[in-house]
Design a protein around this motif. Structure first.
Motif, PDB file in Angstrom:
ATOM      1  N   ILE B  48       0.703  -1.224   0.060  1.00 28.77           N
ATOM      2  CA  ILE B  48      -0.030   0.212  -0.135  1.00 28.77           C
ATOM      3  C   ILE B  48       0.744   1.299   0.145  1.00 28.77           C
ATOM      4  CG2 ILE B  48      -1.930   1.290   1.368  1.00 28.77           C
ATOM      5  CD1 ILE B  48      -2.700  -1.458   2.290  1.00 28.77           C
ATOM      6  N   TYR B  49       1.909   1.117   0.767  1.00 29.29           N
ATOM      7  CA  TYR B  49       2.758   2.177   0.890  1.00 29.29           C
ATOM      8  C   TYR B  49       3.306   2.704  -0.587  1.00 29.29           C
ATOM      9  CZ  TYR B  49       6.966   4.867   1.750  1.00 29.29           C
ATOM     10  OH  TYR B  49       8.154   5.956   1.759  1.00 29.29           O
ATOM     11  N   TYR B  50       3.800   1.456  -1.258  1.00 29.50           N
ATOM     12  CA  TYR B  50       4.402   1.474  -2.258  1.00 29.50           C
ATOM     13  C   TYR B  50       3.506   2.095  -3.479  1.00 29.50           C
ATOM     14  CZ  TYR B  50       8.841   0.529  -4.896  1.00 29.50           C
ATOM     15  OH  TYR B  50      10.030   0.424  -5.253  1.00 29.50           O
ATOM     16  N   THR B  51       2.248   1.771  -3.462  1.00 24.82           N
ATOM     17  CA  THR B  51       1.324   2.266  -4.392  1.00 24.82           C
ATOM     18  C   THR B  51       1.176   3.789  -4.083  1.00 24.82           C
ATOM     19  OG1 THR B  51       0.072   0.324  -4.121  1.00 24.82           O
ATOM     20  CG2 THR B  51      -1.188   2.136  -5.049  1.00 24.82           C
ATOM     21  N   PHE B  52       1.273   4.220  -3.028  1.00 22.02           N
ATOM     22  CA  PHE B  52       1.287   5.689  -2.640  1.00 22.02           C
ATOM     23  C   PHE B  52       2.287   6.287  -3.121  1.00 22.02           C
ATOM     24  CE2 PHE B  52       2.555   9.281   0.275  1.00 22.02           C
ATOM     25  CZ  PHE B  52       1.249  10.002  -0.056  1.00 22.02           C
ATOM     26  N   VAL B  53       3.667   5.657  -2.913  1.00 24.11           N
ATOM     27  CA  VAL B  53       4.973   6.303  -3.571  1.00 24.11           C
ATOM     28  C   VAL B  53       4.801   6.333  -5.051  1.00 24.11           C
ATOM     29  CG1 VAL B  53       7.371   5.912  -3.966  1.00 24.11           C
ATOM     30  CG2 VAL B  53       6.248   5.650  -1.504  1.00 24.11           C
ATOM     31  N   THR B  61       9.161   8.103 -14.071  1.00 23.82           N
ATOM     32  CA  THR B  61       9.781   7.550 -13.284  1.00 23.82           C
ATOM     33  C   THR B  61       9.459   6.212 -13.140  1.00 23.82           C
ATOM     34  OG1 THR B  61       9.667   9.850 -12.398  1.00 23.82           O
ATOM     35  CG2 THR B  61      10.769   8.392 -10.977  1.00 23.82           C
ATOM     36  N   ILE B  62       8.007   6.043 -12.932  1.00 23.58           N
ATOM     37  CA  ILE B  62       7.391   5.102 -12.542  1.00 23.58           C
ATOM     38  C   ILE B  62       7.969   3.557 -13.920  1.00 23.58           C
ATOM     39  CG2 ILE B  62       5.317   3.572 -12.348  1.00 23.58           C
ATOM     40  CD1 ILE B  62       4.161   5.921 -11.631  1.00 23.58           C
ATOM     41  N   LEU B  63       7.839   4.101 -15.122  1.00 22.58           N
ATOM     42  CA  LEU B  63       8.133   3.005 -15.843  1.00 22.58           C
ATOM     43  C   LEU B  63       9.617   2.960 -16.000  1.00 22.58           C
ATOM     44  CD1 LEU B  63       5.937   4.156 -18.779  1.00 22.58           C
ATOM     45  CD2 LEU B  63       5.636   2.213 -17.237  1.00 22.58           C
ATOM     46  N   ARG B  64      10.187   3.711 -15.282  1.00 23.62           N
ATOM     47  CA  ARG B  64      12.109   3.523 -15.380  1.00 23.62           C
ATOM     48  C   ARG B  64      12.511   2.963 -14.065  1.00 23.62           C
ATOM     49  NH1 ARG B  64      14.627   8.102 -14.729  1.00 23.62           N
ATOM     50  NH2 ARG B  64      12.921   9.168 -16.365  1.00 23.62           N
ATOM     51  N   PRO B  65      12.506   1.719 -13.797  1.00 21.42           N
ATOM     52  CA  PRO B  65      12.569   1.241 -12.536  1.00 21.42           C
ATOM     53  C   PRO B  65      14.277   1.387 -12.502  1.00 21.42           C
ATOM     54  CG  PRO B  65      12.474  -0.695 -14.348  1.00 21.42           C
ATOM     55  CD  PRO B  65      12.287   0.723 -14.904  1.00 21.42           C
ATOM     56  N   PRO B  66      14.672   1.108 -11.047  1.00 19.13           N
ATOM     57  CA  PRO B  66      13.991   1.001  -9.821  1.00 19.13           C
ATOM     58  C   PRO B  66      12.982   1.957  -9.479  1.00 19.13           C
ATOM     59  CG  PRO B  66      15.879   1.337  -9.050  1.00 19.13           C
ATOM     60  CD  PRO B  66      16.223   1.435 -10.578  1.00 19.13           C
ATOM     61  N   LEU B  67      11.803   1.805  -8.969  1.00 18.58           N
ATOM     62  CA  LEU B  67      11.063   2.819  -8.220  1.00 18.58           C
ATOM     63  C   LEU B  67      11.764   3.309  -6.932  1.00 18.58           C
ATOM     64  CD1 LEU B  67       8.337   4.351  -8.490  1.00 18.58           C
ATOM     65  CD2 LEU B  67       7.340   2.436  -7.238  1.00 18.58           C
ATOM     66  N   PRO B  68      11.545   4.739  -7.033  1.00 18.68           N
ATOM     67  CA  PRO B  68      12.017   4.962  -5.340  1.00 18.68           C
ATOM     68  C   PRO B  68      11.400   4.874  -4.282  1.00 18.68           C
ATOM     69  CG  PRO B  68      11.874   7.028  -7.120  1.00 18.68           C
ATOM     70  CD  PRO B  68      11.302   5.671  -7.820  1.00 18.68           C
ATOM     71  N   LEU B  69      12.038   4.454  -3.219  1.00 20.43           N
ATOM     72  CA  LEU B  69      11.269   4.172  -2.010  1.00 20.43           C
ATOM     73  C   LEU B  69      10.579   5.384  -1.194  1.00 20.43           C
ATOM     74  CD1 LEU B  69      13.578   1.242  -0.359  1.00 20.43           C
ATOM     75  CD2 LEU B  69      11.283   1.301  -1.041  1.00 20.43           C
ATOM     76  N   LEU B  70      10.880   6.683  -1.735  1.00 22.17           N
ATOM     77  CA  LEU B  70      10.448   7.773  -1.213  1.00 22.17           C
ATOM     78  C   LEU B  70       9.407   8.302  -1.887  1.00 22.17           C
ATOM     79  CD1 LEU B  70      13.502   9.205   0.905  1.00 22.17           C
ATOM     80  CD2 LEU B  70      11.429   7.870   1.785  1.00 22.17           C
ATOM     81  N   PRO B  71       8.208   9.151  -1.662  1.00 27.76           N
ATOM     82  CA  PRO B  71       7.331   9.793  -2.252  1.00 27.76           C
ATOM     83  C   PRO B  71       7.951  10.995  -3.113  1.00 27.76           C
ATOM     84  CG  PRO B  71       6.799   9.848  -0.270  1.00 27.76           C
ATOM     85  CD  PRO B  71       7.918   9.279   0.114  1.00 27.76           C
ATOM     86  N   HIS B 270       0.851   6.199 -13.187  1.00 25.86           N
ATOM     87  CA  HIS B 270       0.502   7.050 -12.334  1.00 25.86           C
ATOM     88  C   HIS B 270      -0.716   7.430 -11.685  1.00 25.86           C
ATOM     89  CE1 HIS B 270       0.443   9.432 -15.598  1.00 25.86           C
ATOM     90  NE2 HIS B 270       0.062  10.694 -14.884  1.00 25.86           N
ATOM     91  N   LEU B 271      -1.567   7.439 -12.783  1.00 24.84           N
ATOM     92  CA  LEU B 271      -2.911   7.883 -12.350  1.00 24.84           C
ATOM     93  C   LEU B 271      -3.654   6.676 -11.770  1.00 24.84           C
ATOM     94  CD1 LEU B 271      -3.932  10.109 -15.334  1.00 24.84           C
ATOM     95  CD2 LEU B 271      -3.338  10.651 -12.981  1.00 24.84           C
ATOM     96  N   VAL B 272      -3.500   5.349 -12.407  1.00 28.14           N
ATOM     97  CA  VAL B 272      -3.772   3.937 -11.628  1.00 28.14           C
ATOM     98  C   VAL B 272      -3.569   4.066 -10.352  1.00 28.14           C
ATOM     99  CG1 VAL B 272      -3.592   1.600 -11.898  1.00 28.14           C
ATOM    100  CG2 VAL B 272      -3.571   2.957 -14.030  1.00 28.14           C
ATOM    101  N   MET B 273      -2.294   4.482 -10.195  1.00 24.14           N
ATOM    102  CA  MET B 273      -1.694   4.502  -8.535  1.00 24.14           C
ATOM    103  C   MET B 273      -2.932   5.412  -7.866  1.00 24.14           C
ATOM    104  SD  MET B 273       0.264   2.026  -8.146  1.00 24.14           S
ATOM    105  CE  MET B 273       0.547   0.998  -9.640  1.00 24.14           C
ATOM    106  N   VAL B 274      -2.867   6.460  -8.309  1.00 23.91           N
ATOM    107  CA  VAL B 274      -3.755   7.580  -7.689  1.00 23.91           C
ATOM    108  C   VAL B 274      -4.964   6.940  -7.377  1.00 23.91           C
ATOM    109  CG1 VAL B 274      -4.845   9.837  -7.709  1.00 23.91           C
ATOM    110  CG2 VAL B 274      -2.552   9.542  -8.523  1.00 23.91           C
ATOM    111  N   THR B 275      -5.589   6.471  -8.428  1.00 20.93           N
ATOM    112  CA  THR B 275      -7.048   5.964  -8.431  1.00 20.93           C
ATOM    113  C   THR B 275      -6.958   4.797  -7.351  1.00 20.93           C
ATOM    114  OG1 THR B 275      -6.971   6.473 -10.623  1.00 20.93           O
ATOM    115  CG2 THR B 275      -9.072   5.243  -9.681  1.00 20.93           C
TER     116      THR B 275
END
Ligand SMILES: Nc1ncnc2c1ncn2[C@@H]1O[C@H](COP(=O)(O)OP(=O)(O)OP(=O)(O)O)[C@@H](O)[C@H]1O
Ligand SMILES: [Mg+2]
Lengths: 362, 303
Positions: B48-53, B61-71, B270-275
């Motif tokens: 859940i946290y990662y979804t929020f991040v 940014t999301i499509l270029r891994p790795p995804l950062p651990l901070l918002p 990013h919008l999927v994650m927001v939703t």
């Protein structure tokens, strides 16, 4: 306030179990009638039929001169105090008492007046805002009483209301209930299996056994003249001794199975040879100097020292007692021990005679 | 009065007992217990946290891994876009309408289920009527038929009644609940007969008894069921998918699914994650809000 009359009331559960087999009781206005008897004798069933919680199989129940057989509990204008108090757990003490009045559409200020008055009478004034779980057992009992009082019903019905309290509190509440009932003058029916409660509370005592009323009278009359060996054994503690005997020759009284002859003064002697039971309360057996003067001899098996009295339990040396046991209540000063053989005299004037076959008083 | 030392409220007693139990545990074992608990929380909460991040980063940014651990810094942009930039996105429907649809459905199912099951349990426990046990068993048997099994006939009925693309169509078939009825039945059976009789003597008819005594006593059960049923309704997927055709009748779960195209690059992650975050907020709020009632209920119940 009203009279309560039962006429040949019967109850059959599911067409088979006959719990109450024809009971008739007249309870005068303002009197306290106590139903007492062993477990399962139908006391609660009878009370619940008066309350309207149980259908009446046959017979009639009248309250205030009107037959109420077909009325629901709310229309009979009775109030009931239950064994487990049955307080509404989510309501404050105030609302517990007010609920029945609100359902009857009484005006708010009249409800308030009645609840506060009842609370003051019962010493609950400080507790009106509490919920039942924040009260002690005795206080809950009082709230249950309060709920009955505020209604000013035609009759109070109690089903073993004190059986969940400890002995000391029970004694205290017993007196309170008695005083309250006297003061309010509300006709009451009270169910208990505690004979002390029954004796102290009752104006009219009904001893029930197996669905019938064995005897209906004042407590003292029942104590002094039990109508059957069942009543004799049930009322009085320790229980009455019942000795096997038979009628002696004309005018000679009766002969105990132990061989002794005895002539009960006030009792009509049974015809010769008739098998009877002689009822003697433990306090009417007295210790005499030697066996020559004794009516019966008892071999002691257990001694209970109570201080003022000493209870001697034992077996008759000869003859037969009902249940094989004799109990004598002797003065506290008497020193006895197990295996002693006690010569005992029977106070013939205070003895009772029952037919050995029917168990009825002669 | 002699006997008026008020007994400790149950809450106080409970509190004390808990404290006592805690004191009995050694310091080390307490640390271990906490470590295990924290580990559990991390395992559960991390996705859940990662979804929020993810919801606070740009699509690149999301499509270029790795995804950062901070918002990241796109919180306002992303949420604004998801909430108000909606046209043309999820079939031309804004997120707030989707949330509204889902709320109506979840509330409808939760409230409807509770009303029906409380009433049917009330009838079964407190009334004697012909066929009582028959009805009980009929209700009981439906336990063995999950929605999926009866979905075809149910769908046919909905079509015949013209309930496709309506809230009624979304809610009604999911409302009947044997589980809730059984739960209330079991609870009602524990209510002492004396209490029922006291109410009768007090002049409370069936309706008054239900309203003044049964419902207040069932508060905790109702709160618990409400939460469970709300979340059950909120997360429904198969049924809303079948019974809604129009995009403006979609629920958030369906919309989420629709947002994810098969071609990864087309998906506005990013919008999927927001939703997603928006979609889990209402259930969380319901749980938090209802929690008060649970705790209260748990502390207050007496037996
Ligand atoms: N609902 C019922 N269905 C069938 N039999 C019943 C029912 N209620 C009571 N009985 C039977 O009726 C008889 C009288 O029961 P009742 O409850 O009146 O006894 P009681 O005198 O109040 O006893 P206790 O002192 O134990 O309360 C018992 O034999 C009991 O088993
Ligand atoms: Mg009883």
């Amino acid at each position: 306030m009203a009279t309560v009359e039962l006429k040949d009331v019967r109850k059959t559960y599911g067409g088979r179990v006959e719990a109450v087999k024809g009971v008739s009781i007249d309870i005068p206005d303002g009197a306290m009638c106590v139903l007492v008897g062993p477990s399962g004798c139908g006391k609660s069933t009878l009370l619940r039929m008066i309350a309207g919680l149980e259908e009446i199989t046959s017979g009639t129940v009248s309250i205030g001169g009107e037959v109420v057989n077909t009325r629901g509990p709310a229309e009979r204008d009775i109030a009931m105090v239950f064994q487990n108090y049955a307080l509404y757990p989510h309501m404050k003490v105030y609302d517990n008492m007010a609920y029945g009045l609100r359902n009857r559409g009484m005006a708010k200020d009249e409800i308030d007046r009645r609840v506060r008055e009842a609370a003051a009478t019962l010493g609950l004034a400080e507790l009106l805002e509490r919920r039942p779980r924040e009260l002690s057992g005795g206080q809950r009992q009082r709230v249950a009483m309060g709920r009955a009082i505020v209604r000013s019903p035609k009759a109070f019905l109690f089903d073993e209301p004190l059986s969940n309290l400890d002995a000391k509190l029970r004694g205290q509440m017993r007196i309170e209930i008695k005083n309250l009932q006297r003061a309010l003058g509300v006709t009451s029916v009270y169910v208990t299996h505690d004979q002390v409660e029954a004796m102290t509370l009752a104006d009219t005592l009904v001893v029930m056994n197996g669905g019938i009323a064995e005897q209906i009278d004042t407590p003292m009359a029942i104590y002094e003249k039990p109508a059957s060996i069942f009543v004799a054994g049930f009322i009085g503690s320790p229980a009455m001794n019942l000795l096997a005997a038979h009628g002696a020759e004309q005018g000679k009284g009766l002969t105990l199975a132990s061989g002794g002859a005895i002539k009960p003064r006030d009792l009509a002697a049974p015809e010769a040879g008739r098998q009877v039971l002689l009822g003697v309360r433990p306090e009417h057996l007295t210790l005499v100097s030697d066996s020559k003067n004794a009516d019966i001899e008892m071999k002691v098996t257990a001694v209970e020292t109570l201080g003022a009295d000493t209870l001697a339990h034992g077996r008759p040396v000869a003859g037969d007692a009902r249940g094989g046991e004799l109990i004598a209540r002797l003065p506290g000063s008497v020193r006895i021990s197990e295996d002693d053989v006690l010569p005992l005299a029977i106070d013939a004037g205070a003895a009772h005679l029952f037919d050995a076959g029917t168990g009825k008083r002669i | 009065m002699a006997d008026t030392t008020a007994p400790q409220s149950t809450a106080a007693v409970l509190g004390r007992r808990e404290e006592g139990a805690m004191l009995g545990i050694s310091r080390t074992s307490r640390y271990i217990a906490h470590a295990i608990l924290i580990l559990g929380v991390i395992v559960v909460a991390f996705p859940i946290y990662y979804t929020f991040v993810a919801s606070t980063h740009s699509l690149q940014t999301i499509l270029r891994p790795p995804l950062p651990l901070l918002p990241g810094d796109r919180f306002f942009d992303n949420y604004y876009q998801a909430l108000f930039g909606g046209v043309g996105r999820i079939g031309g429907v804004s997120v707030d309408l989707l949330l509204f649809n889902t709320t109506v459905m979840a509330l409808g199912i939760a409230v409807g289920k509770i009303i029906i099951s409380v009433l049917s349990a009330f009838a079964i426990v407190f009334f004697r009527f012909p066929g009582r046990m028959f009805f009980f068993w009929v209700i009981f048997i439906t336990l063995m038929l999950p929605v999926e099994v009866r979905i075809l006939p149910t769908y046919k009925v909905m079509v015949d009644l013209g309930l496709i693309d309506t809230y009624t169509g979304l809610i009604l078939p999911l409302m009947a609940s044997a589980t809730a009825t059984l739960l209330f039945r079991q609870f009602f059976l524990t209510i002492p007969g004396e209490l029922v009789e006291a109410a009768r003597v007090d002049g409370a008819g069936p309706w008054r008894f239900f309203k003044d005594i049964l419902l207040p006593l069932s508060k905790t059960n109702i709160a618990a069921l409400f939460v469970i049923m709300f979340i059950y309704g909120w997360t429904q997927y198969l049924w809303p998918l079948l019974v809604t055709n129009r995009n403006d009748m979609n629920t958030i779960v369906i919309a989420l699914r629709k947002m994810i195209s098969f071609a990864d690059a087309d998906t506005q992650w990013h919008l999927v994650m927001v939703t997603s975050i928006l979609a889990i907020l209402p259930p969380i709020m319901v749980v938090l809000f209802m929690q008060r009632w649970f705790v209260k209920g748990l502390v207050e119940t007496e037996k």
